[in-house]
Design a protein around this motif. Sequence first.
Motif, PDB file in Angstrom:
ATOM      1  N   ALA A  43      44.497  34.404  47.015  1.00  0.00           N
ATOM      2  CA  ALA A  43      44.516  35.253  45.825  1.00  0.00           C
ATOM      3  C   ALA A  43      45.827  36.037  45.734  1.00  0.00           C
ATOM      4  CB  ALA A  43      43.325  36.217  45.854  1.00  0.00           C
ATOM      5  N   THR A  95      40.400  38.542  36.951  1.00  0.00           N
ATOM      6  CA  THR A  95      39.598  38.265  38.137  1.00  0.00           C
ATOM      7  C   THR A  95      38.120  38.468  37.817  1.00  0.00           C
ATOM      8  OG1 THR A  95      39.781  40.537  39.005  1.00  0.00           O
ATOM      9  CG2 THR A  95      41.466  38.965  39.675  1.00  0.00           C
ATOM     10  N   ASN A 153      46.138  43.044  49.939  1.00  0.00           N
ATOM     11  CA  ASN A 153      45.883  42.759  48.528  1.00  0.00           C
ATOM     12  C   ASN A 153      45.809  44.041  47.705  1.00  0.00           C
ATOM     13  OD1 ASN A 153      45.759  40.048  49.141  1.00  0.00           O
ATOM     14  ND2 ASN A 153      43.822  39.699  48.087  1.00  0.00           N
ATOM     15  N   ILE A 190      39.983  41.497  45.301  1.00  0.00           N
ATOM     16  CA  ILE A 190      40.685  40.816  44.212  1.00  0.00           C
ATOM     17  C   ILE A 190      40.422  41.531  42.878  1.00  0.00           C
ATOM     18  CG2 ILE A 190      40.636  38.551  45.332  1.00  0.00           C
ATOM     19  CD1 ILE A 190      38.384  37.770  43.342  1.00  0.00           C
TER      20      ILE A 190
END
Length: 331
Positions: A138, A154, A179, A206
């Motif tokens: 991702a 997402t 992330n 995400i």
Amino acid sequence: MQYLEFEQPIADLEQKIKELSELSIADDEVLTPEIKRLKKRVEELRESIFSNLTRWQRVQLARHPERPYTLDYIYKITENFVELHGDRYHSDDKAIVGGFATMDGQSVMIMGHQKGRDTKSRQYRNFGMANPEGYRKAYRLMKLAEKFDVPIVTLLDTPGAYPGLEAEERGQAEAIAKNLKMMAMLKVPLITVVIGEGASGGAIGIGMGNEVFMMENTWYSVISPESCSSILWKTWDYKEQAAAVLKLTAEDLKELKVIDGIIKEPLGGAHRDPDKSAQSVKKQILDSLKRLKKQKPEKLVENRIQKYSAMGEWAKASKPKAKAKAKNSKK
């Protein structure tokens, strides 16, 4: 159609309607009015049940096995989807899918958690629980989207990041943390939609969007009701009470200003009319893209950081008075 426990009265009536419809009698004047009456009763009952759902019942709806998953939405709301694979470090995690696509002519990078429909596909997708390589995939796709100035969408639907020993050995926490830092600084619009379960770091890994939306019958929380129950009461038996106090539904989180809006579902849940549900999700994404594309990259970053920094409430504890201190010191 599978029915949940609280839908059993509806299931009983619909079964009766089916049985009456299959009867072969000469006088339809007797049968037809009764079928119409029962159908009307079903609609009234469905309206009554789904307008008074508990938090636990919404959790059950979010987990419904016939509910649309990420790939279902991708194929319904986008065109020219090209799935991209691999994290360029370890492997390709099948629990997270993503790639470039177009949505009404607008290029997007769309990704999300993917569950399975049967035993074999659930094992293949690891029940939607991503390993570190899933979050690193991702990361790679989001940076690729930023490179080509493409907005990111997402879709969250996971019971959590995979908690296995091998995931920890490969840096699960580090992958999610990396992330979060990256998403905070992305210079392209990032839109997040909770389409099912949104559990803990597995979801937000995400999902740190400029705008975050939840479908009506979904949940989003730092912990699942079962895990919360097992920690507080040492058993899963209190999961319904845990769900009630966690405030994990779309209405709760809208009130707490964690999310920006709620996407309505067909009466009975998204699985009752997947096409209508998909169009509702698509409309919200396009509306958000229209707003966010007008903002400069620096503004997108600033707004995203401010959004998450402002979440939560706190208060400074007042200093104890001098007399109280002296009294305590004598004791």
